[in-house]
Design a protein around this motif. Structure first.
Motif, mmCIF file in Angstrom:
data_model
loop_
_atom_site.group_PDB
_atom_site.id
_atom_site.type_symbol
_atom_site.label_atom_id
_atom_site.label_comp_id
_atom_site.label_asym_id
_atom_site.label_seq_id
_atom_site.Cartn_x
_atom_site.Cartn_y
_atom_site.Cartn_z
ATOM 1 N N LYS B 145 20.420 -0.782 64.573
ATOM 2 C CA LYS B 145 19.426 -1.497 63.752
ATOM 3 C C LYS B 145 18.244 -0.632 63.337
ATOM 4 O O LYS B 145 17.662 -0.830 62.270
ATOM 5 C CB LYS B 145 18.913 -2.699 64.544
ATOM 6 C CG LYS B 145 19.949 -3.790 64.678
ATOM 7 C CD LYS B 145 19.378 -4.980 65.394
ATOM 8 C CE LYS B 145 20.447 -6.047 65.541
ATOM 9 N NZ LYS B 145 20.047 -7.102 66.452
ATOM 10 N N TYR B 146 17.813 0.254 64.174
ATOM 11 C CA TYR B 146 16.649 1.072 63.810
ATOM 12 C C TYR B 146 16.782 2.441 64.439
ATOM 13 O O TYR B 146 17.544 2.644 65.395
ATOM 14 C CB TYR B 146 15.343 0.390 64.253
ATOM 15 C CG TYR B 146 15.150 0.226 65.741
ATOM 16 C CD1 TYR B 146 15.633 -0.903 66.406
ATOM 17 C CD2 TYR B 146 14.473 1.181 66.492
ATOM 18 C CE1 TYR B 146 15.466 -1.062 67.765
ATOM 19 C CE2 TYR B 146 14.293 1.032 67.855
ATOM 20 C CZ TYR B 146 14.790 -0.100 68.476
ATOM 21 O OH TYR B 146 14.614 -0.247 69.834
ATOM 22 N N HIS B 147 16.059 3.415 63.856
ATOM 23 C CA HIS B 147 16.033 4.741 64.453
ATOM 24 C C HIS B 147 14.589 5.193 64.601
ATOM 25 O O HIS B 147 13.671 4.544 64.077
ATOM 26 C CB HIS B 147 16.864 5.736 63.627
ATOM 27 C CG HIS B 147 16.362 5.935 62.236
ATOM 28 N ND1 HIS B 147 16.808 5.198 61.155
ATOM 29 C CD2 HIS B 147 15.437 6.781 61.737
ATOM 30 C CE1 HIS B 147 16.184 5.586 60.069
ATOM 31 N NE2 HIS B 147 15.352 6.548 60.391
ATOM 32 N N ILE B 148 14.385 6.260 65.329
ATOM 33 C CA ILE B 148 13.017 6.704 65.566
ATOM 34 C C ILE B 148 12.862 8.169 65.183
ATOM 35 O O ILE B 148 13.802 8.959 65.257
ATOM 36 C CB ILE B 148 12.588 6.513 67.045
ATOM 37 C CG1 ILE B 148 13.428 7.376 67.985
ATOM 38 C CG2 ILE B 148 12.677 5.054 67.452
ATOM 39 C CD1 ILE B 148 12.927 7.365 69.412
ATOM 40 N N ASN B 149 11.663 8.503 64.738
ATOM 41 C CA ASN B 149 11.286 9.899 64.510
ATOM 42 C C ASN B 149 10.176 10.231 65.495
ATOM 43 O O ASN B 149 9.233 9.447 65.648
ATOM 44 C CB ASN B 149 10.770 10.085 63.073
ATOM 45 C CG ASN B 149 11.845 9.795 62.049
ATOM 46 O OD1 ASN B 149 12.966 10.263 62.159
ATOM 47 N ND2 ASN B 149 11.517 8.982 61.062
ATOM 48 N N ILE B 150 10.305 11.369 66.143
ATOM 49 C CA ILE B 150 9.324 11.742 67.157
ATOM 50 C C ILE B 150 8.450 12.853 66.602
ATOM 51 O O ILE B 150 8.946 13.938 66.267
ATOM 52 C CB ILE B 150 10.008 12.210 68.453
ATOM 53 C CG1 ILE B 150 10.971 11.124 68.952
ATOM 54 C CG2 ILE B 150 8.966 12.524 69.531
ATOM 55 C CD1 ILE B 150 11.882 11.570 70.055
ATOM 56 N N GLN B 151 7.177 12.576 66.481
ATOM 57 C CA GLN B 151 6.253 13.565 65.918
ATOM 58 C C GLN B 151 5.543 14.273 67.056
ATOM 59 O O GLN B 151 4.363 14.078 67.305
ATOM 60 C CB GLN B 151 5.246 12.862 64.979
ATOM 61 C CG GLN B 151 5.896 12.408 63.700
ATOM 62 C CD GLN B 151 5.474 11.018 63.269
ATOM 63 O OE1 GLN B 151 4.597 10.412 63.848
ATOM 64 N NE2 GLN B 151 6.111 10.513 62.218
ATOM 65 N N SER B 152 6.288 15.078 67.760
ATOM 66 C CA SER B 152 5.737 15.755 68.926
ATOM 67 C C SER B 152 6.568 17.001 69.187
ATOM 68 O O SER B 152 7.764 17.014 68.918
ATOM 69 C CB SER B 152 5.808 14.814 70.132
ATOM 70 O OG SER B 152 5.512 15.488 71.322
ATOM 71 N N VAL B 186 13.304 6.544 77.416
ATOM 72 C CA VAL B 186 11.914 6.897 77.684
ATOM 73 C C VAL B 186 11.611 8.218 76.987
ATOM 74 O O VAL B 186 12.341 9.198 77.164
ATOM 75 C CB VAL B 186 11.665 7.044 79.205
ATOM 76 C CG1 VAL B 186 10.210 7.387 79.467
ATOM 77 C CG2 VAL B 186 12.050 5.765 79.922
ATOM 78 N N ILE B 187 10.566 8.225 76.190
ATOM 79 C CA ILE B 187 10.161 9.448 75.497
ATOM 80 C C ILE B 187 8.804 9.847 76.072
ATOM 81 O O ILE B 187 7.796 9.149 75.893
ATOM 82 C CB ILE B 187 10.067 9.212 73.982
ATOM 83 C CG1 ILE B 187 11.450 8.796 73.465
ATOM 84 C CG2 ILE B 187 9.597 10.480 73.257
ATOM 85 C CD1 ILE B 187 11.433 8.104 72.140
ATOM 86 N N SER B 189 5.580 12.169 76.330
ATOM 87 C CA SER B 189 4.824 13.103 75.496
ATOM 88 C C SER B 189 4.388 14.280 76.341
ATOM 89 O O SER B 189 4.001 14.096 77.496
ATOM 90 C CB SER B 189 3.583 12.416 74.926
ATOM 91 O OG SER B 189 3.972 11.241 74.251
ATOM 92 N N ASP B 203 3.656 7.175 77.068
ATOM 93 C CA ASP B 203 5.096 7.335 76.922
ATOM 94 C C ASP B 203 5.660 6.146 76.157
ATOM 95 O O ASP B 203 5.162 5.032 76.264
ATOM 96 C CB ASP B 203 5.765 7.407 78.296
ATOM 97 C CG ASP B 203 5.337 8.637 79.084
ATOM 98 O OD1 ASP B 203 5.459 8.604 80.315
ATOM 99 O OD2 ASP B 203 4.878 9.615 78.450
ATOM 100 N N SER B 204 6.742 6.396 75.423
ATOM 101 C CA SER B 204 7.405 5.317 74.689
ATOM 102 C C SER B 204 8.598 4.833 75.494
ATOM 103 O O SER B 204 9.279 5.629 76.137
ATOM 104 C CB SER B 204 7.879 5.815 73.323
ATOM 105 O OG SER B 204 6.792 6.240 72.541
ATOM 106 N N VAL B 205 8.855 3.540 75.445
ATOM 107 C CA VAL B 205 9.970 2.943 76.178
ATOM 108 C C VAL B 205 10.703 1.997 75.242
ATOM 109 O O VAL B 205 10.096 1.087 74.674
ATOM 110 C CB VAL B 205 9.485 2.140 77.408
ATOM 111 C CG1 VAL B 205 10.674 1.531 78.150
ATOM 112 C CG2 VAL B 205 8.657 3.012 78.338
ATOM 113 N N PHE B 206 12.010 2.214 75.089
ATOM 114 C CA PHE B 206 12.820 1.350 74.225
ATOM 115 C C PHE B 206 13.996 0.808 75.023
ATOM 116 O O PHE B 206 14.884 1.569 75.402
ATOM 117 C CB PHE B 206 13.363 2.128 73.019
ATOM 118 C CG PHE B 206 12.302 2.604 72.068
ATOM 119 C CD1 PHE B 206 11.720 3.852 72.213
ATOM 120 C CD2 PHE B 206 11.881 1.801 71.018
ATOM 121 C CE1 PHE B 206 10.742 4.289 71.355
ATOM 122 C CE2 PHE B 206 10.892 2.229 70.140
ATOM 123 C CZ PHE B 206 10.330 3.478 70.313
#
Lengths: 140, 253
Positions: B145-152, B186-187, B189, B203-206
Motif C-alpha cells: 500500500k505505501y512505501h517510504i523514503n529515508i532522508q538520512s 524500525v528505522i 536515525s 526512531d521510526s516504527v512501522f
C-alpha cells in the motif's frame, strides 16, 4: 506509549506507528492503532486510533482518525470521529470534520469546519447503515 | 516422545553434575527421552529429522542461547514443539521464556505450557528475532500500500519479530510482542553531531504484515537472526503462531 528520548521502546502490547523526522511515507497508509507523525506523508493517512502530528511534520494527504492533535502542517481534508486539537503551530489547508474542534491562538485554517451536529449526523448515519446490514436475513 | 540435544560447547567438568541431575529429574517426571550430544559429526538438523521419522514431536535444547536459536530454526518448519533447559552461558533467553536454569527447568517442561509464537519469513527462510539490513539503499513497500523514503545517511533498519535477542544482553523494553501478528520495521536515525551538541532524531516504527525490499543500486544483504545472509530482492512476511514453545509462568510476553 512513545519513548521519552525518542528511542525505540519494545512494547508488550499495541502496535503504534511512528513516522520519524527523516522518513517520508508515500501511498495509502491505513493503521489500526495510534500514529505519531514527525516526518512527511503524501497520499492517504487513515487510522482507527489517535493521530498526533508534530510541529515540523508535513502531511499532504486525506486524513481520518479517531482523534487528532495537530501541531504541524496538513494539506488535505481531515475527518475525525471525536476531537481535533489544533495547537498554536498548526497550519491546515483543507476541510475539517470532527465532533469537537479546539483551536489554540496562532493556528491557521484555510477551509471549512464542521463540528458537533454535522459530525454526529455522519456517525449516526454510519451506525444506521451497520444496523441495516445486520438485519438482512441470510440467504438459504 | 522427547528428543534432548545437548550443547557440544558445554564445559564437561562444570556441567557434568548438573546434567546428571537433569537426567534423573526427567526420569522422575516421566518425560525422559532420547538424549544426544551434538558434535561435528552429528548436526542438530540430521538428528531431528531422523527422530521425526520415528514419531518425535518435542525437541529440547540443553545448553546456551546459541543452541536454542539453532533448535528454533530446525524445529519451526517441521511444526515441532521446542523446549529449553538453560545451561552454561550465555542464557539470556531463559528469563524471556520464564524458564529457570538447570534442573528446575525440567518442571517447566513437565508442565508443558505451550505458547504459539509468530515467526518471520524472508524469501524461504524463517527467522525468529529480527532481520537486519546492511547498508540499506533500498526501497521498501509495506503491505502493498505505501512505501517510504529515508532522508538520512546510513540509517539502521531492522525488521523485528521478537527484537534483537540474539546479540548480547537486552532488557524487557528492547522486546517487541512476538504474538501480535505483526513485524515491526524500525528505522534508527544516526546520532547527529553539531556545535550545539549531539542528538538523535526519533526512531521510526512501522507495524507490517508483508514487506517487499528491493535494492536501489547493487544487491543488499539481509541478516536473519545474526546468522543467515539473504540478498535482495526479498519478501518479508509474518507467519503467525508458527513456533510452538514450552514456556514458564514468568515469561516476558
Amino acid at each position: 506509549m512513545f519513548g521519552k528520548d525518542g528511542g525505540f521502546e519494545g512494547r508488550a502490547s499495541g502496535v503504534e506507528t511512528v513516522i520519524g523526522p527523516t522518513v517520508h511515507v508515500e501511498g495509502d497508509f491505513v493503521g489500526e492503532q495510534d500514529v505519531l507523525v514527525e516526518g512527511a506523508v503524501t497520499g492517504t493517512l487513515k487510522t482507527k486510533g489517535n493521530l498526533r502530528v508534530g510541529e515540523k511534520a508535513v502531511v499532504e494527504a486525506e486524513v481520518e482518525a479517531n482523534s487528532a492533535v495537530i501541531a504541524g502542517t496538513i494539506r488535505g481534508n481531515i475527518t475525525v470521529k471525536d476531537k481535533i486539537d489544533l495547537q498554536a503551530s498548526a497550519h491546515i489547508e483543507g476541510d475539517l470534520v470532527a465532533q469537537t474542534i479546539s483551536v489554540e491562538p496562532g493556528a491557521t485554517i484555510r477551509g471549512h469546519c464542521e463540528c458537533g451536529t454535522a459530525a454526529k449526523s455522519e456517525a449516526a448515519r454510519d451506525n444506521e447503515a451497520m444496523k441495516k446490514k445486520k438485519e438482512v436475513p441470510a440467504m438459504a | 516422545m522427547y528428543l534432548y540435544l545437548v550443547d557440544q560447547h558445554l564445559h564437561p567438568g562444570k556441567t557434568a553434575t548438573t546434567l546428571a541431575r537433569i537426567e534423573s529429574r526427567l526420569i522422575e517426571l516421566g518425560i525422559n527421552g532420547k538424549m544426544e550430544k551434538l558434535s561435528v559429526l552429528k548436526s542438530a538438523k540430521e538428528l531431528v529429522q531422523d527422530q521425526v521419522r520415528e514419531g518425535m514431536k518435542t525437541v529440547v535444547a540443553i545448553g546456551t542461547d546459541a543452541l536454542l536459536r539453532q533448535m528454533i530454526a530446525v524445529a519451526a518448519p517441521l511444526n515441532l514443539v521446542v523446549g529449553f533447559i538453560p545451561l552454561g552461558a550465555p542464557i539470556h533467553l531463559a528469563k524471556v521464556f520464564g524458564i529457570p536454569e538447570g534442573g528446575d527447568a525440567c518442571d517447566v517442561l513437565s508442565a508443558r505450557m505451550i505458547k504459539k509464537i509468530d515467526m518471520g519469513k524472508v524469501n524461504h527462510h524463517y527467522f525468529f528475532s529480527s532481520l537486519e539490513l546492511e547498508h540499506p539503499a533500498v526501497r521498501m513497500t509495506f503491505d502493498g500500500k505505501y512505501h517510504i523514503n529515508i532522508q538520512s545517511d546510513e540509517p539502521r533498519i531492522s525488521v523485528c519479530n521478537f527484537g534483537n535477542i540474539f546479540h548480547g544482553a537486552f532488557s524487557r523494553e528492547d522486546l517487541s510482542n512476538p504474538c501480535d501478528g505483526y513485524l515491526e520495521t524500525v528505522i534508527r536515525s544516526p546520532q547527529r553531531r553539531s556545535f550545539f551538541g549531539s542528538g538523535t532524531g526519533r526512531d521510526s516504527v512501522f507495524p507490517v504484515r508483508k514487506l517487499m525490499i528491493h535494492a536501489q543500486r547493487e544487491a543488499v544483504k539481509l541478516i536473519a537472526d545474526h546468522e543467515q545472509v539473504i540478498s535482495t530482492p526479498a519478501t518479508v512476511e509474518i507467519v503467525p503462531q508458527k513456533l510452538k514453545m514450552i514456556v514458564g509462568k514468568s515469561r516476558w510476553f
